[in-house]
Write an enzyme that holds these catalytic residues in place. Sequence first.
Site, mmCIF file in Angstrom:
data_model
loop_
_atom_site.group_PDB
_atom_site.id
_atom_site.type_symbol
_atom_site.label_atom_id
_atom_site.label_comp_id
_atom_site.label_asym_id
_atom_site.label_seq_id
_atom_site.Cartn_x
_atom_site.Cartn_y
_atom_site.Cartn_z
ATOM 1 N N ASP A 121 0.729 -1.179 -0.015
ATOM 2 C CA ASP A 121 0.243 -0.047 -0.350
ATOM 3 C C ASP A 121 0.933 1.364 0.062
ATOM 4 O O ASP A 121 0.538 2.251 -0.462
ATOM 5 C CB ASP A 121 -0.698 0.204 1.171
ATOM 6 C CG ASP A 121 -1.720 -1.163 1.399
ATOM 7 O OD1 ASP A 121 -1.802 -2.019 0.441
ATOM 8 O OD2 ASP A 121 -2.207 -1.339 2.489
ATOM 9 N N ASP A 199 -3.192 4.951 -2.608
ATOM 10 C CA ASP A 199 -2.403 3.772 -2.072
ATOM 11 C C ASP A 199 -1.719 3.228 -3.385
ATOM 12 O O ASP A 199 -2.730 2.943 -4.161
ATOM 13 C CB ASP A 199 -3.319 2.795 -1.185
ATOM 14 C CG ASP A 199 -3.315 3.300 0.232
ATOM 15 O OD1 ASP A 199 -3.228 4.211 0.544
ATOM 16 O OD2 ASP A 199 -3.980 2.266 1.050
ATOM 17 N N HIS A 248 -8.342 -0.937 -2.895
ATOM 18 C CA HIS A 248 -7.317 -1.648 -3.382
ATOM 19 C C HIS A 248 -7.873 -2.559 -4.325
ATOM 20 O O HIS A 248 -8.810 -3.405 -4.318
ATOM 21 C CB HIS A 248 -6.558 -2.487 -2.180
ATOM 22 C CG HIS A 248 -5.963 -1.657 -1.197
ATOM 23 N ND1 HIS A 248 -5.608 -2.172 -0.215
ATOM 24 C CD2 HIS A 248 -5.613 -0.236 -1.192
ATOM 25 C CE1 HIS A 248 -4.900 -1.000 0.462
ATOM 26 N NE2 HIS A 248 -5.087 0.212 -0.296
ATOM 27 N N ASP A 250 -6.362 -5.130 -5.902
ATOM 28 C CA ASP A 250 -6.201 -6.609 -5.961
ATOM 29 C C ASP A 250 -7.240 -7.583 -5.191
ATOM 30 O O ASP A 250 -6.817 -8.875 -5.298
ATOM 31 C CB ASP A 250 -4.896 -6.881 -5.056
ATOM 32 C CG ASP A 250 -4.559 -6.111 -4.046
ATOM 33 O OD1 ASP A 250 -5.494 -5.778 -3.431
ATOM 34 O OD2 ASP A 250 -3.507 -6.052 -3.502
ATOM 35 N N CYS A 355 -1.163 -8.217 -0.882
ATOM 36 C CA CYS A 355 -1.122 -6.926 0.059
ATOM 37 C C CYS A 355 -0.066 -7.172 0.943
ATOM 38 O O CYS A 355 0.627 -6.092 1.334
ATOM 39 C CB CYS A 355 -2.212 -7.008 1.226
ATOM 40 S SG CYS A 355 -3.906 -7.049 0.395
#
Length: 370
Positions: A121, A199, A248, A250, A355
């Site tokens: 991040d 991020d 995020h 992902d 992550c």
Amino acid sequence: MNMHAPLGGSETAACPVSSHNEWDPLEEIIVGRLEGSTIPSDHPVVTCNIPGMAARAQALAAGFRFPKFMVEPAQQELDNFISVLEQLGVTVTRPDAYNHKAKFSTPDWSSRGFCNSCPRDSMLVIGEEIIETPMAWPCRYFETHSYRPILKDYFRRGARWTSAPKPQLTDELFDPNFKLPEKGEPIRYILTEFEPVFDAADFFRCGRDIFVTRSNVTNAMGVDWLRRHLGEGYRIHEIKSRCPNPMHIDTTILPLGPGKVLINPEYINPDELPDVLKKWDILVAPDPDPIDDRILKITSMCGKWLSMNILMVDEKRMIVDPHHTNMMRQVEKWGFEPIPVPFLHYAAFGGAFHCATLDVRRRGTLESYF
Ligand code: ABU
């Protein structure tokens, strides 16, 4: 699976930071740390993205250390994950342990820290450059300090090291009337366009093409900052997500190799993908296997699609949680080789394999895939 096939070799890039995509053979990776982890603050930009039960529990305990019953099983999983990476021939680099409970302040606000479980991040690797990102969570303001010894070492050995403008994170950045959208309502974000924030985990890289989803931690100005910073050598494409509390990319969409992209069917409408991606094989992620364990359910900071948060070791091999048997079977059908590594307890600290890592060096060159 050949756990011992070395990924390094005589063609190792001279620069310690060199990674252009999510799938070239992995040579070096930063893996996060749990020591010193502190329950994040109850600022609305934090709580709006944490699932209900965890958010309520965390709001009561914000600023305290995460309890042992959460840290210990996650630490065991982390140690095993690191040892698997090392057996695969990958160099694993770690941040310093840090006291995230220490209070800090700017002229406008004060906070305690969070943790450095998720290097994905706070730093973005684009080729030989590593960029510290302007994160929107006040409790993550100084998170990269625990990586500074690593960053300075990479810099001394030739990497480019940049920090995006440090945001002020004053009230002007956050919509005071923000409410998560109800089903059917348009997606909206808690962030205003007061200043650039993003991020790194809202981006993925496919050589000269970089893809981003806007979110509750990445605003349009943040995307513009990166676009202008990278200049004409790169194209940044925005991907539309239907995730009601996006944070995020992902667990929404992730490339698995050149020409192959995994999508979350709840959040991504393939017809709305950027035209360039429509030419790729769209691999629809299977339903995540439900997690019945009450503690895991209550403590998870993440959504159920963490099943997609996989790490590519190279174009074929990927690290996947064995709990997610649907995903394991499906990726095998697609011709990949899953490497099962248990990691469910890490969700309490913000993520899974993608992550928890930052791939700083992959063997390969900058390509245009589109
Ligand atoms: N940090 C990635 C987790 C995103 C999610 O909760 O789905």
